[in-house]
Design a protein around this motif. Structure first.
Motif, short mmCIF file in Angstrom:
data_model
loop_
_atom_site.label_atom_id
_atom_site.label_comp_id
_atom_site.label_asym_id
_atom_site.label_seq_id
_atom_site.Cartn_x
_atom_site.Cartn_y
_atom_site.Cartn_z
N SER A 100 41.48 35.40 28.22
CA SER A 100 40.86 34.09 28.00
C SER A 100 40.58 33.40 29.33
O SER A 100 39.50 32.84 29.54
N ARG A 101 41.55 33.44 30.22
CA ARG A 101 41.38 32.80 31.54
C ARG A 101 40.23 33.47 32.29
O ARG A 101 39.39 32.79 32.89
N TRP A 102 40.18 34.79 32.27
CA TRP A 102 39.14 35.52 32.98
C TRP A 102 37.76 35.17 32.39
O TRP A 102 36.79 34.98 33.13
N ASN A 103 37.68 35.07 31.08
CA ASN A 103 36.40 34.82 30.42
C ASN A 103 35.90 33.39 30.61
O ASN A 103 34.72 33.13 30.40
N VAL A 104 36.75 32.49 31.02
CA VAL A 104 36.32 31.13 31.33
C VAL A 104 35.50 31.11 32.62
O VAL A 104 34.59 30.29 32.79
N LEU A 105 35.80 32.03 33.53
CA LEU A 105 35.09 32.08 34.81
C LEU A 105 33.64 32.51 34.63
O LEU A 105 33.36 33.47 33.89
N VAL A 106 32.73 31.85 35.31
CA VAL A 106 31.34 32.31 35.33
C VAL A 106 31.27 33.58 36.17
O VAL A 106 32.15 33.84 37.01
N ASP A 107 30.23 34.39 35.94
CA ASP A 107 30.14 35.72 36.55
C ASP A 107 30.30 35.71 38.07
O ASP A 107 31.05 36.51 38.63
N ASN A 108 29.60 34.81 38.76
CA ASN A 108 29.70 34.82 40.22
C ASN A 108 31.10 34.43 40.69
O ASN A 108 31.54 34.84 41.76
N HIS A 109 31.84 33.66 39.90
CA HIS A 109 33.22 33.34 40.26
C HIS A 109 34.15 34.51 39.98
O HIS A 109 35.13 34.71 40.70
N GLN A 110 33.85 35.32 38.96
CA GLN A 110 34.61 36.56 38.76
C GLN A 110 34.45 37.46 39.97
O GLN A 110 35.42 38.02 40.47
N ASP A 111 33.22 37.56 40.46
CA ASP A 111 32.96 38.37 41.66
C ASP A 111 33.72 37.80 42.86
O ASP A 111 34.29 38.56 43.66
N LEU A 112 33.73 36.49 43.00
CA LEU A 112 34.46 35.84 44.10
C LEU A 112 35.95 36.15 44.01
O LEU A 112 36.58 36.50 45.01
N VAL A 113 36.51 36.04 42.82
CA VAL A 113 37.94 36.31 42.62
C VAL A 113 38.26 37.74 43.05
O VAL A 113 39.24 37.98 43.77
N ILE A 114 37.43 38.69 42.65
CA ILE A 114 37.66 40.09 43.02
C ILE A 114 37.53 40.27 44.53
O ILE A 114 38.36 40.92 45.16
N SER A 115 36.51 39.67 45.12
CA SER A 115 36.30 39.81 46.57
C SER A 115 37.46 39.24 47.38
O SER A 115 37.73 39.70 48.49
N GLN A 116 38.15 38.23 46.82
CA GLN A 116 39.28 37.60 47.53
C GLN A 116 40.62 38.24 47.18
O GLN A 116 41.65 37.86 47.71
N GLY A 117 40.61 39.21 46.25
CA GLY A 117 41.85 39.86 45.85
C GLY A 117 42.73 39.00 44.97
O GLY A 117 43.94 39.21 44.88
N TRP A 118 42.14 38.05 44.26
CA TRP A 118 42.91 37.13 43.41
C TRP A 118 43.00 37.59 41.96
O TRP A 118 43.58 36.90 41.12
N GLN A 119 42.43 38.76 41.64
CA GLN A 119 42.39 39.18 40.24
C GLN A 119 43.77 39.39 39.64
O GLN A 119 43.95 39.19 38.44
N SER A 120 44.76 39.72 40.45
CA SER A 120 46.12 39.85 39.89
C SER A 120 46.63 38.52 39.34
O SER A 120 47.38 38.48 38.39
N LYS A 121 46.18 37.42 39.94
CA LYS A 121 46.59 36.09 39.48
C LYS A 121 45.79 35.61 38.29
O LYS A 121 46.31 34.89 37.44
N LEU A 122 44.51 35.97 38.24
CA LEU A 122 43.62 35.36 37.26
C LEU A 122 43.14 36.31 36.16
O LEU A 122 42.77 35.85 35.09
N ARG A 123 43.14 37.60 36.40
CA ARG A 123 42.66 38.53 35.39
C ARG A 123 43.76 39.40 34.81
O ARG A 123 43.73 39.77 33.65
N ASP A 124 44.73 39.75 35.64
CA ASP A 124 45.70 40.79 35.28
C ASP A 124 47.06 40.29 34.86
O ASP A 124 47.92 41.08 34.49
#
Length: 128
Positions: A100-124
């Motif tokens: 749910s948290r991941w799906n709230v993010l707009v696509d370019n912010h999902q890309d930003l999160v991945i590029s910054q290595g924050w996906q463990s906090k916000l997606r995983d």
């Protein structure tokens, strides 16, 4: 928005997306928050905000704090260790929360999160 600011404090409205729940008298009790907040501490202008749902009702928040202080979280942890079915249900709840948290993010912010290595906090990960 003014009523929301009075309830949660102006600093906590910057990433408010919507009111997720209200009390019987109409006051916001839970706020849906955007998973990124503006920040000067990063070179990309944002930082992760993993709390998707913010408890904004003072009395309810105080009651929850009291239950946490009295050790309820530890009792829940013990139950999860003893009850495999409850443990699996909690794991599934964490997965749904993270999705749910991941799906709230707009696509370019999902890309930003991945590029910054924050996906463990916000997606995983689920709730802390």
């Amino acid at each position: 928005l003014l009523r929301l600011e009075n309830s949660v404090g102006k600093e906590n409205t910057v990433n408010a997306v919507s009111v997720a729940a209200r009390s019987d008298d109409g006051r916001p009790t839970v706020i849906l928050c955007y998973p990124l907040i503006p920040s000067r501490r990063t070179n990309v202008g944002f930082e992760p905000f993993p709390t998707l749902f913010w408890m904004s009702h003072d009395e309810i928040r105080a009651s929850i704090t009291d239950l946490e202080y009295k050790g309820l979280i530890q009792k829940f942890r013990e139950r999860l260790l003893e009850d495999r079915k409850a443990f699996l249900q909690m794991e599934e709840a964490h997965r749904r929360y993270a999705a749910s948290r991941w799906n709230v993010l707009v696509d370019n912010h999902q890309d930003l999160v991945i590029s910054q290595g924050w996906q463990s906090k916000l997606r995983d990960s689920g709730v802390g």
